[in-house]
Every structure is written in structure tokens, then in C-alpha cells.
Design a protein around this motif. Sequence first.
Motif, short mmCIF file in Angstrom:
data_model
loop_
_atom_site.label_atom_id
_atom_site.label_comp_id
_atom_site.label_asym_id
_atom_site.label_seq_id
_atom_site.Cartn_x
_atom_site.Cartn_y
_atom_site.Cartn_z
N THR A 10 0.83 -1.21 0.00
CA THR A 10 0.00 0.00 0.00
C THR A 10 0.86 1.26 0.00
O THR A 10 0.36 2.35 -0.28
CB THR A 10 -0.90 0.02 1.26
N HIS A 11 2.15 1.12 0.31
CA HIS A 11 3.02 2.30 0.38
C HIS A 11 3.69 2.61 -0.95
O HIS A 11 4.29 3.67 -1.11
CB HIS A 11 4.09 2.12 1.46
N PHE A 12 3.59 1.67 -1.92
CA PHE A 12 4.32 1.88 -3.17
C PHE A 12 3.83 3.14 -3.91
O PHE A 12 4.60 3.81 -4.57
CB PHE A 12 4.24 0.65 -4.09
N SER A 13 2.54 3.44 -3.73
CA SER A 13 1.98 4.60 -4.44
C SER A 13 2.48 5.91 -3.82
O SER A 13 2.22 6.99 -4.35
CB SER A 13 0.46 4.56 -4.37
N LYS A 14 3.18 5.83 -2.69
CA LYS A 14 3.67 7.05 -2.04
C LYS A 14 5.01 7.52 -2.59
O LYS A 14 5.55 8.53 -2.15
CB LYS A 14 3.81 6.81 -0.53
N GLN A 15 5.55 6.72 -3.52
CA GLN A 15 6.83 7.09 -4.14
C GLN A 15 6.75 8.52 -4.68
O GLN A 15 5.81 8.86 -5.40
CB GLN A 15 7.12 6.11 -5.29
N GLY A 16 7.70 9.35 -4.29
CA GLY A 16 7.76 10.71 -4.83
C GLY A 16 6.98 11.75 -4.04
O GLY A 16 7.06 12.94 -4.36
N VAL A 17 6.24 11.34 -2.99
CA VAL A 17 5.56 12.35 -2.15
C VAL A 17 6.66 13.25 -1.57
O VAL A 17 7.67 12.74 -1.06
CB VAL A 17 4.74 11.69 -1.00
N PRO A 18 6.50 14.59 -1.67
CA PRO A 18 7.57 15.45 -1.15
C PRO A 18 7.86 15.17 0.32
O PRO A 18 6.93 14.94 1.10
CB PRO A 18 6.99 16.86 -1.31
N THR A 19 9.11 15.15 0.67
CA THR A 19 9.48 14.94 2.07
C THR A 19 10.28 16.15 2.56
O THR A 19 10.39 17.15 1.86
CB THR A 19 10.23 13.59 2.24
N MET A 20 10.79 16.07 3.75
CA MET A 20 11.48 17.18 4.42
C MET A 20 10.54 18.33 4.78
O MET A 20 10.97 19.48 4.95
CB MET A 20 12.68 17.70 3.59
N GLY A 21 9.24 18.01 4.93
CA GLY A 21 8.27 19.02 5.38
C GLY A 21 8.57 19.50 6.80
O GLY A 21 8.06 20.54 7.23
N GLY A 22 9.42 18.76 7.49
CA GLY A 22 9.80 19.16 8.85
C GLY A 22 10.48 20.52 8.88
O GLY A 22 10.45 21.22 9.89
N ILE A 23 11.08 20.90 7.73
CA ILE A 23 11.73 22.22 7.66
C ILE A 23 10.69 23.31 7.95
O ILE A 23 10.95 24.28 8.66
CB ILE A 23 12.37 22.44 6.27
N LEU A 24 9.50 23.08 7.41
CA LEU A 24 8.42 24.05 7.59
C LEU A 24 8.00 24.10 9.07
O LEU A 24 7.75 25.19 9.62
CB LEU A 24 7.24 23.60 6.73
N ILE A 25 7.95 22.92 9.70
CA ILE A 25 7.59 22.88 11.13
C ILE A 25 8.65 23.66 11.92
O ILE A 25 8.31 24.50 12.77
CB ILE A 25 7.51 21.42 11.64
N LEU A 26 9.92 23.40 11.63
CA LEU A 26 10.99 24.07 12.37
C LEU A 26 10.96 25.58 12.14
O LEU A 26 11.17 26.37 13.07
CB LEU A 26 12.36 23.51 11.96
N PHE A 27 10.68 25.97 10.90
CA PHE A 27 10.60 27.40 10.57
C PHE A 27 9.48 28.06 11.40
O PHE A 27 9.69 29.09 12.05
CB PHE A 27 10.34 27.55 9.05
N ALA A 28 8.31 27.43 11.40
CA ALA A 28 7.16 28.03 12.10
C ALA A 28 7.38 28.03 13.62
O ALA A 28 7.07 29.02 14.29
CB ALA A 28 5.88 27.26 11.75
N VAL A 29 7.93 26.93 14.14
CA VAL A 29 8.15 26.85 15.59
C VAL A 29 9.16 27.93 16.01
O VAL A 29 8.94 28.66 16.98
CB VAL A 29 8.66 25.45 16.00
#
Length: 359
Positions: free
Chosen positions: A64-83
Motif C-alpha cells: 500500500t506504500h508503493f503509491s507514495k513514491q515521490g511524495v515530497p518529504t522534508m516538510g519538517g523544515i516548515l515545522i521548524l521554521f514556524a516553531v
Amino acid sequence: MLYHLFYPLHELFGGFNVFRYITFRSIGATITSFVLVLLVAPVFIRFLQHLQIGQVIRKDGPETHFSKQGVPTMGGILILFAVSLSTLLWVDWTNYYVWIVLAVTLWYGAVGAFDDYRKITRKNSKGLSGRGKIFFQIAGAILAGFFLYTNPDFNSHLSIPFFKEVGPDLGAGYLLFALVVVVGASNAVNLTDGLDGLAIGPTVITGSVYLLFSYLAGHAGLASYLQIPYVPGAGEVAVFCGALVGASLGFLWFNTFPAQVFMGDVGSLSIGAALGTVAIITKQEILLVIVGGVFVMEALSVIVQVTFFKCSGGKRVFLMAPFHHHFEKKGWAEPKVVVRFWIVSIVLGLAALATLKLR
Ligand code: 57M
């Protein structure tokens, strides 16, 4: 910053007095970081797509995870920026603890970002080596433990939920204990972050519980009434927790099933370290095992599975570890696993709050 700008004006206009209140500033920080993530995320996700910062999916995982290939990652940068931005806007800059928790969070974020970057550039799911990662995690935790331990206001006693009379003094051993809490929390959140919204939901709950505990720990009267350790200055950490909760809620907006973005190690390692550091500052380290029980359960499932796998020559306790994969393999739909884990997290959050009265 707003505190330093506006509070001094309270003599001209009484309304500015509100900037003195930690409650007001914590709410301000929560809303600010939430709105920041909501506003910036669409642009940021497009930017990640443009740079082709997409997830590389393991071939040995649930199909079920194969379709997730290519989903943008490193969204944590946005969390760190906002925090970071929201904390700096609302907090009292002279507070020692806030700088420590921000520094630890950003340090772990940098370790995670490096790991993510290597996975993406090498186009496989192996980033920084296990040893490299743990080395930088330990270094960050030792620095944090040292700065906390050497602060004259800080004590090395443990507070045990439900047992107000028990409070062993760990002395210099507290440094080692702090290291285990921060590194353990960071890795536990990292292991949990394997389904859409799975790690960020319990982060909202854990962050909210610690927002309250920070506030109480920093308030001499309330801490004494509730018989929890009083930590002068810890109240300001509630503002940081507010910023973390707001950013996490904003991130959940985009990370909920089907996720438009993953947080990456930059998010999971830093969030775990932030929660561990807040637990240490508020002297509620053991409480993290209760309120962060979902993270603990996930980490334990890996320890049990890997140990059993090695000792039994390839047999398994769970269909797959971490625990969430077990339920996926059993055929539960992804949102069902996630929402049920959130429910467990909410109940654990309530249990953590109950420790305030049951002691
Ligand atoms: C990283 N990373 C996710 C995403 C996220 C020792 C071993 C148990 C370690 C463990 C491991 O490496 N865990 C840490 C988990 C990955 O997500 C990325 O990583 C970031 C977090 N660090 O932000 O960037 C995948 O998770 C899925 N995902 C979502 N939604 C999200 O919001 O669906 C993530 C976030 C993504 C995506 O598919 O690609 C991960 O799971 O890799 N290793 C494992 O977890 C592996 N377990 C394993 O090998 N178990 C063995 C035992 C004997 C060791 C077993 O039980 O047989 C599994 N990982 C995967 N597939 N992907 C194995 C199967």
C-alpha cells in the motif's frame, strides 16, 4: 520579541499588560505557527516538488506504500521554521530554557536534514549511517544536559508520576538519564513516523500536555498546590510548546491521509528531541512514557521484533515492525490504524493529566 516591544508600553495603555501573561503568549504562539504553516505549506510543497525532494519507498514494505513514491518529504523544515519564528515572536528572550530547547530542536533538525538529503541524492532509503546519526544525537543531548545540569536553578531529582514522596536524586547520573530521554524520544518519534498523520497527531497531544505542565512547573503557587516540582523560568517553555502544537496542527492539515508531504527525519528527529528536552526542563521525564505512550509502544515493538528475529533465527512476533505495519499487514486501512493510534494517544494524554491529582 512582541513581549519586549509591547509589554513596556503597558504604562501608557493598560491593555498591553496582556503581553506579560504566559497564557496569552502561548495561545498567540499556537495560532501564529498554525497560520504560518497553513500559509507557507502550499508554496513550500510546490518548491519541494520542483526540487524533486521526493520520498524513496522501500521495496520490502507494505504494498500500500508503493503509491507514495515521490511524495515530497522534508516538510519538517516548515515545522521548524514556524516553531522557531513563532517562539521568537512571543517568548521572553531572556529565558534560558527556551534557548536550550530551541537549540536542541534545531540541532536534531540539522542531523535529520542531512540524513534526508543523503537519502534523496543517493535515491535510496539509506541516509546517514546509524553510527553517524547516533553520534550527533548523543552530542546534542550531552550539550543540552550539561547546560541544564549546570544551571543553579535546576535539580537532579526525578519526579515519579502518582508517587509524590518518591524523588530520587540522580546527581551527575542525571546527565546520562537526560541523554537517554532525549535520544530515546527522538528515535521513538522517528520510528512512529511511518503512516500519514501517525506521528504528528500524538505530537499535538504530547505538546499540549507539556504546554500545561510547563506552565504549572513555572508557577510557584500552582506547582506547590499540585505538588509537582517547581522550576523557576519553565513557564516560558509553554510558549515554545504552543508554537510546536500550532505548527503540528498546521502540518497535519497537509500530512493527513492521503499525505501531500512527509516531515522527513528533519521533522521526526527534531520533534522527538524537543519533547524529550521539554520533559527534562519541566522535571516530568517519566511522564513522557505515559503521554508519549504511542511513541514508546512503537519503539518497544521494534526492540522486541529485532531481538526475537535475531535470537530465533528469523521468526517474528509481529507481522512487521514498527507496530503500525503489523495492523496494515492485517488488512486495516491506513486511516483506521492512524485514528486508532490517535485515540490511544488522547486517552494516554488524559491519564497524564490525571497524575496531577492522583498522587
Ligand atoms: C524511518 N521511515 C518510514 C518519511 C518520514 C530497525 C528498523 C525497524 C528501523 C525502521 C526505520 O528505518 N524506521 C525509521 C521510518 C518512511 O518515512 C520517511 O521517513 C521519515 C521519518 N523518519 O517522514 O520521510 C516511510 O513511511 C511512510 N510514511 C507515510 N506517511 C508519513 O506521513 O506513509 C511516512 C510518513 C515512507 C512512507 O512509506 O516511505 C519507513 O517506514 O521507512 N525500519 C522500518 O520501519 C522497516 N521495518 C523493518 O524492516 N522491520 C523488520 C524488523 C525485523 C527490523 C520486520 O518487522 O520484519 C519497515 N519500513 C518500511 N517498510 N518502509 C519495513 C517495511
